[in-house]
Scaffold this motif. Structure first.
Motif, PDB file in Angstrom:
ATOM      1  N   MET A   1       7.594  -2.958 -13.362  1.00  9.70           N
ATOM      2  CA  MET A   1       6.377  -3.180 -12.578  1.00  9.70           C
ATOM      3  C   MET A   1       6.574  -4.265 -11.520  1.00  9.70           C
ATOM      4  N   THR A   2       7.464  -5.246 -11.820  1.00  3.42           N
ATOM      5  CA  THR A   2       7.734  -6.300 -10.851  1.00  3.42           C
ATOM      6  C   THR A   2       8.341  -5.713  -9.582  1.00  3.42           C
ATOM      7  N   ARG A   3       9.312  -4.812  -9.747  1.00  7.75           N
ATOM      8  CA  ARG A   3       9.958  -4.180  -8.591  1.00  7.75           C
ATOM      9  C   ARG A   3       8.958  -3.344  -7.795  1.00  7.75           C
ATOM     10  N   LEU A   4       8.081  -2.654  -8.482  1.00 10.59           N
ATOM     11  CA  LEU A   4       7.075  -1.848  -7.797  1.00 10.59           C
ATOM     12  C   LEU A   4       6.146  -2.742  -6.978  1.00 10.59           C
ATOM     13  N   GLY A   5       5.721  -3.858  -7.564  1.00  9.90           N
ATOM     14  CA  GLY A   5       4.869  -4.797  -6.835  1.00  9.90           C
ATOM     15  C   GLY A   5       5.562  -5.338  -5.593  1.00  9.90           C
ATOM     16  N   GLU A   6       6.851  -5.677  -5.718  1.00  6.35           N
ATOM     17  CA  GLU A   6       7.614  -6.146  -4.568  1.00  6.35           C
ATOM     18  C   GLU A   6       7.676  -5.079  -3.481  1.00  6.35           C
ATOM     19  N   THR A   7       7.891  -3.833  -3.899  1.00 10.31           N
ATOM     20  CA  THR A   7       7.987  -2.732  -2.942  1.00 10.31           C
ATOM     21  C   THR A   7       6.672  -2.535  -2.197  1.00 10.31           C
ATOM     22  N   LEU A   8       5.561  -2.568  -2.918  1.00  6.27           N
ATOM     23  CA  LEU A   8       4.255  -2.388  -2.272  1.00  6.27           C
ATOM     24  C   LEU A   8       3.978  -3.506  -1.272  1.00  6.27           C
ATOM     25  N   ARG A   9       4.340  -4.733  -1.622  1.00  7.77           N
ATOM     26  CA  ARG A   9       4.146  -5.855  -0.695  1.00  7.77           C
ATOM     27  C   ARG A   9       5.039  -5.694   0.539  1.00  7.77           C
ATOM     28  N   ALA A  10       6.260  -5.170   0.339  1.00  7.49           N
ATOM     29  CA  ALA A  10       7.165  -4.961   1.470  1.00  7.49           C
ATOM     30  C   ALA A  10       6.610  -3.919   2.435  1.00  7.49           C
ATOM     31  N   TYR A  11       6.042  -2.831   1.892  1.00  5.33           N
ATOM     32  CA  TYR A  11       5.416  -1.821   2.743  1.00  5.33           C
ATOM     33  C   TYR A  11       4.257  -2.428   3.528  1.00  5.33           C
ATOM     34  N   GLN A  12       3.461  -3.215   2.838  1.00  2.00           N
ATOM     35  CA  GLN A  12       2.293  -3.811   3.482  1.00  2.00           C
ATOM     36  C   GLN A  12       2.702  -4.757   4.602  1.00  2.00           C
ATOM     37  N   ALA A  13       3.799  -5.470   4.414  1.00  2.00           N
ATOM     38  CA  ALA A  13       4.263  -6.420   5.421  1.00  2.00           C
ATOM     39  C   ALA A  13       4.862  -5.719   6.640  1.00  2.00           C
ATOM     40  N   ARG A  14       5.481  -4.563   6.431  1.00  2.00           N
ATOM     41  CA  ARG A  14       6.236  -3.924   7.509  1.00  2.00           C
ATOM     42  C   ARG A  14       5.518  -2.766   8.181  1.00  2.00           C
ATOM     43  N   ASP A  15       4.488  -2.243   7.562  1.00  2.00           N
ATOM     44  CA  ASP A  15       3.781  -1.101   8.132  1.00  2.00           C
ATOM     45  C   ASP A  15       2.379  -1.526   8.554  1.00  2.00           C
ATOM     46  N   PRO A  16       2.133  -1.650   9.865  1.00  4.89           N
ATOM     47  CA  PRO A  16       0.805  -2.080  10.327  1.00  4.89           C
ATOM     48  C   PRO A  16      -0.303  -1.087   9.990  1.00  4.89           C
ATOM     49  N   ALA A  17       0.056   0.156   9.642  1.00  3.50           N
ATOM     50  CA  ALA A  17      -0.955   1.156   9.286  1.00  3.50           C
ATOM     51  C   ALA A  17      -1.387   1.061   7.825  1.00  3.50           C
ATOM     52  N   ALA A  18      -0.660   0.281   7.031  1.00  2.00           N
ATOM     53  CA  ALA A  18      -0.973   0.171   5.601  1.00  2.00           C
ATOM     54  C   ALA A  18      -2.163  -0.757   5.391  1.00  2.00           C
ATOM     55  N   ARG A  19      -3.226  -0.232   4.792  1.00  2.94           N
ATOM     56  CA  ARG A  19      -4.449  -1.022   4.635  1.00  2.94           C
ATOM     57  C   ARG A  19      -4.556  -1.695   3.271  1.00  2.94           C
ATOM     58  N   SER A  20      -3.957  -1.098   2.254  1.00  2.00           N
ATOM     59  CA  SER A  20      -4.034  -1.701   0.920  1.00  2.00           C
ATOM     60  C   SER A  20      -2.880  -1.214   0.069  1.00  2.00           C
ATOM     61  N   ARG A  21      -2.561  -1.958  -0.977  1.00  5.72           N
ATOM     62  CA  ARG A  21      -1.486  -1.555  -1.880  1.00  5.72           C
ATOM     63  C   ARG A  21      -1.856  -0.311  -2.666  1.00  5.72           C
ATOM     64  N   VAL A  22      -3.132  -0.130  -2.947  1.00 12.69           N
ATOM     65  CA  VAL A  22      -3.573   1.077  -3.643  1.00 12.69           C
ATOM     66  C   VAL A  22      -3.286   2.308  -2.785  1.00 12.69           C
ATOM     67  N   GLU A  23      -3.627   2.212  -1.497  1.00 12.57           N
ATOM     68  CA  GLU A  23      -3.349   3.309  -0.573  1.00 12.57           C
ATOM     69  C   GLU A  23      -1.852   3.600  -0.511  1.00 12.57           C
ATOM     70  N   ILE A  24      -1.038   2.553  -0.434  1.00 18.50           N
ATOM     71  CA  ILE A  24       0.417   2.717  -0.363  1.00 18.50           C
ATOM     72  C   ILE A  24       0.932   3.407  -1.620  1.00 18.50           C
ATOM     73  N   PHE A  25       0.481   2.954  -2.773  1.00 18.42           N
ATOM     74  CA  PHE A  25       0.949   3.514  -4.039  1.00 18.42           C
ATOM     75  C   PHE A  25       0.567   4.988  -4.181  1.00 18.42           C
ATOM     76  N   LEU A  26      -0.633   5.342  -3.761  1.00 17.41           N
ATOM     77  CA  LEU A  26      -1.118   6.702  -3.975  1.00 17.41           C
ATOM     78  C   LEU A  26      -0.641   7.689  -2.905  1.00 17.41           C
ATOM     79  N   LEU A  27      -0.419   7.210  -1.676  1.00 16.62           N
ATOM     80  CA  LEU A  27      -0.253   8.142  -0.564  1.00 16.62           C
ATOM     81  C   LEU A  27       1.096   8.084   0.148  1.00 16.62           C
ATOM     82  N   TYR A  28       1.916   7.082  -0.107  1.00 10.55           N
ATOM     83  CA  TYR A  28       3.153   6.941   0.655  1.00 10.55           C
ATOM     84  C   TYR A  28       4.319   7.646  -0.042  1.00 10.55           C
ATOM     85  N   PRO A  29       4.900   8.682   0.591  1.00 11.47           N
ATOM     86  CA  PRO A  29       5.979   9.432  -0.055  1.00 11.47           C
ATOM     87  C   PRO A  29       7.226   8.594  -0.319  1.00 11.47           C
ATOM     88  N   GLY A  30       7.477   7.575   0.511  1.00  9.53           N
ATOM     89  CA  GLY A  30       8.640   6.722   0.279  1.00  9.53           C
ATOM     90  C   GLY A  30       8.556   5.998  -1.048  1.00  9.53           C
TER      91      GLY A  30
END
Length: 216
Positions: A1-30
Motif C-alpha cells: 500500500m505504501t508503494r501505491l500511495g507513492e505512485t498516486l502522489r507522483a501522478y498527482q504531482a506530474r499530471d495537471p489534469a489529475a484532480r484527486s487520488r481517488v480519481e487517479i486510482f479508479l480511472l488511470y490505466p497506468g
C-alpha cells in the motif's frame, strides 16, 4: 500500500489534469497496469509463468499497456495516457520515471539473455519513443518524442531523432517534477543543416564577388 500511495502522489504531482487520488486510482490505466504487473511479476518470480502471462495479457486487454511479467519496475512510475506502451521481459525501469503513450522498451532481435534497456532514475521518455537494446539510459535523461534510441544515453542528457543523437545539458540536471516538456528540445540535425546552409550562402557570395571582379 505504501508503494501505491507513492505512485498516486507522483501522478498527482506530474499530471495537471489529475484532480484527486481517488480519481487517479479508479480511472488511470497506468496505475492499473502497474498493479496488475506487481501480481504478474510475483507469479513470474515464483515460476508460475503461465499464470503470470495470463495476468499480463488481461492487463493488456483492459489498459492497452503491455508489460512482460519479468520486467522490473521502480517506485513512483508514472505512465501518462499509456495506450500502446510495450515493456519487454528483461527491461528494468528505475524510480521516478515518466513514460508517455506509444513507448517501446524493446529488443533488436539480435541479443540473447539481457535483451531490453535499463532505464535510470528520473528519466522522461516522450510519446512514441523506441528504446531498443540491452543498454542503459542514465539518470535524469530525456528521450524526445518519436526518438529511436539504439545506444547508451549518458546521465543528464537528451536523445533526439532517428536514430537518436545525444545532446548533453551542460552542468544542469533535469527536474521533471517542474519540467515535463517533451517537445521543445534542441535537434542537433536541424542545427547541422542550418550551419551547412550558412556555409553555402557564404560560398555563393564569394563566387559572386569573384565573378564580378573577373568582369571588371
Amino acid at each position: 500500500m505504501t508503494r501505491l500511495g507513492e505512485t498516486l502522489r507522483a501522478y498527482q504531482a506530474r499530471d495537471p489534469a489529475a484532480r484527486s487520488r481517488v480519481e487517479i486510482f479508479l480511472l488511470y490505466p497506468g496505475v492499473h497496469a502497474t498493479i496488475y504487473h506487481s501480481v504478474a511479476n510475483f507469479l513470474f518470480r515464483h515460476n508460475l509463468r503461465y499464470l503470470a502471462r495470463m495476468v499480463s495479457q488481461w492487463s493488456r486487454f483492459w489498459t492497452g499497456i503491455e508489460i512482460h511479467p519479468g520486467a522490473k519496475l521502480g517506485r513512483r512510475l508514472v505512465i501518462d495516457h499509456g495506450m500502446g506502451i510495450v515493456i519487454g521481459e528483461t527491461a528494468e525501469v528505475g524510480d521516478d520515471v515518466l513514460i508517455y503513450q506509444g513507448v517501446t522498451l524493446g529488443g533488436t532481435g539480435k541479443d540473447q539473455g539481457k535483451r531490453h534497456p535499463t532505464i535510470g532514475n528520473n528519466v522522461l521518455i516522450g510519446s512514441g519513443a523506441k528504446v531498443l537494446g540491452p543498454f542503459t539510459v542514465g539518470e535524469n535523461a530525456r528521450i524526445a518524442a518519436n526518438a529511436v534510441v539504439l545506444n547508451e544515453v549518458p546521465p543528464d542528457s537528451t536523445a533526439v531523432g532517428v536514430p537518436a543523437r545525444v545532446v548533453r545539458i551542460a552542468g544542469e540536471k533535469v527536474d521533471f517534477a517542474g519540467q515535463v516538456d517533451q517537445i521543445h528540445v534542441t535537434d542537433p540535425l536541424q542545427k547541422e543543416l542550418q550551419s551547412l546552409s550558412s556555409r553555402l550562402e557564404f560560398l555563393e557570395k564569394m563566387l559572386d564577388e569573384r565573378e564580378n571582379q573577373d568582369i571588371l
